[in-house]
Design a protein around this motif. Structure first.
Motif, short mmCIF file in Angstrom:
data_model
loop_
_atom_site.label_atom_id
_atom_site.label_comp_id
_atom_site.label_asym_id
_atom_site.label_seq_id
_atom_site.Cartn_x
_atom_site.Cartn_y
_atom_site.Cartn_z
N GLY A 251 35.25 44.26 45.77
CA GLY A 251 34.42 43.88 44.63
C GLY A 251 34.06 42.41 44.62
N GLY A 252 32.88 42.13 44.11
CA GLY A 252 32.42 40.74 44.05
C GLY A 252 33.00 40.00 42.87
N GLY A 253 33.19 38.71 43.02
CA GLY A 253 33.71 37.88 41.94
C GLY A 253 32.64 37.01 41.32
N GLY A 254 31.39 37.46 41.40
CA GLY A 254 30.29 36.65 40.89
C GLY A 254 29.77 35.69 41.95
N LYS A 255 28.71 34.99 41.60
CA LYS A 255 28.07 34.09 42.57
C LYS A 255 28.80 32.76 42.74
N HIS B 278 36.04 28.77 34.16
CA HIS B 278 34.97 29.71 33.87
C HIS B 278 35.52 31.14 33.75
N ASN B 279 36.40 31.52 34.65
CA ASN B 279 36.91 32.89 34.63
C ASN B 279 37.94 33.11 33.53
N PHE B 280 38.66 32.06 33.15
CA PHE B 280 39.49 32.13 31.94
C PHE B 280 38.62 32.48 30.74
N LEU C 275 46.73 36.62 28.20
CA LEU C 275 47.75 35.80 28.85
C LEU C 275 47.32 35.38 30.26
N ALA C 276 46.67 36.28 30.99
CA ALA C 276 46.17 35.92 32.31
C ALA C 276 45.12 34.83 32.22
N LEU D 283 43.73 28.95 32.85
CA LEU D 283 43.36 27.65 32.29
C LEU D 283 44.40 26.60 32.64
N ALA D 284 45.68 26.93 32.47
CA ALA D 284 46.74 25.99 32.82
C ALA D 284 46.70 25.66 34.31
#
Length: 346
Positions: free
Chosen positions: A59-63, A95-97, A128-129, A134-135
């Motif tokens: 699966g792709g994780g975006g551009k 961004h993914n957070f 939580l993930a 972020l941390a």
């Protein structure tokens, strides 16, 4: 885009994104591998590296547009892109957070053509993930060893605060019937523009850019981010699910007060008034209601207004880039990246 110079000195944008991914992904994966196992499996699923059972996936994780912007901004200011990899990883993690949390808050069940992390692992686990990512972003940046690490940490922290403020406004709008266009623009500037602006600034700092270049590349990213939000909001209503990875009319189903919607609701037109009655009634919107709502937004001018504003913001972003005095190839590639970000078919 009409009236915008086409530049040919750089690599094709697909090649740039592939290069950015190949440059950043190893460090991103290495960082994610340091997370506790409970957080790591959700992050790996969200990024598209593994399926819900923990098996490798395609699966792709975006551009990874933001990571590419960091690397290109470093190169544009005369630096070596490798020096900006920690900043690029940090931006991708932030961004993914935000996406993990956004999916929970919006109740979205599909992202990138597969179930969202919260719908697979549970709401609490996904939150939580996101917190862990972020941390981790701050940890990656603080461990980079770059002479300007403290400045970069302040930049990223400020961007996160603006992003969260924008997300808070977005949530508040759901409970209000009187959201104005100016408020909606402010929300989008925080939620989307802040991190793209930070990506440009972080890259410029990593590349050794002067203060003026740092601010100009920040301005480029901020305006580009807002242009992207206009385009994304249009796609959230009229986009092809095969392209967007989300169901048709997804933003209308949740009665999201996106930019085209707010423009239509505040248009003072009969179509805008009918949309308001539809949008603010208590019962759920049926499939027919969703089709009618999209028609009303179009009739009230929300779609054309959004597209016009996106075009104007792209032009302004490119003027910021032109004024930064950056290297020719990186300028050409940033132009191409900007046009991809604001493409209505992405």
């Amino acid at each position: 885009m009409a009236g915008i110079e086409v530049m040919t000195e750089g690599r094709p944008v697909g090649e740039v994104l592939a290069w950015s991914r190949s440059t950043v992904d190893p460090a991103l994966r290495q960082a994610v591998d340091t997370l506790p196992a409970s957080m790591r499996r959700i992050a790996a699923y969200h990024f598209g590296w593994r399926d819900q059972h923990g098996d490798p996936a395609e699966g792709g994780g975006g551009k990874a547009i933001r990571a590419a912007l960091v690397l290109l901004a470093a190169e544009a200011t005369g630096g070596v892109p490798a020096s900006a990899v920690p900043a690029a990883v940090a931006v991708e993690l932030v961004h993914n957070f935000s996406l993990l949390h956004d999916d929970v808050m919006d109740g979205d069940v599909t992202r990138r053509h597969r179930p969202t992390a919260w719908s697979v692992f549970g709401t609490g686990e996904a939150i939580l993930a996101g917190d862990a990512m972020l941390a981790l972003a701050m940890e990656v940046l603080s461990d980079s060893g770059h002479p300007a690490t403290r400045e970069q940490l302040r930049m990223l922290s400020a961007a996160v605060h603006n992003l969260l403020d924008g997300q808070s406004a977005d949530l508040a709008f759901e409970q209000r019937a009187d959201v104005g266009v100016g408020e909606c623009l402010g929300m989008a500037e925080g939620k989307t523009g802040a991190l793209l602006g930070c990506a440009g600034a972080l890259g410029a700092v990593a590349g050794g850019g002067c203060p003026e270049q740092v601010e100009q590349l920040r301005g480029f990213g901020e305006k580009l981010g807002l242009a992207f939000q206009f385009v994304d909001d249009v796609l959230g209503i009229w986009g092809d699910p095969a392209v967007t990875g989300k169901p048709v009319h997804s933003d209308l189903r949740t009665r999201k007060k996106s930019l085209p919607v707010v423009a239509a609701l505040t248009s003072g037109t009969p179509a805008g008034q009918e949309l308001g009655a539809l949008y603010h009634r208590e019962q759920p919107l049926s499939g027919t209601d969703l089709v009618r709502a999209a028609e009303l937004i179009d009739i009230a001018g929300g779609r054309d207004w959004s597209q016009t504003r996106a075009d104007d913001l792209l032009a302004r972003a490119l003027r910021e880039l032109d004024s930064a005095g950056v290297t020719t190839r990186a300028r050409a590639e940033l132009y191409a990246l900007a046009q991809l970000v604001t493409c209505r078919d992405h």
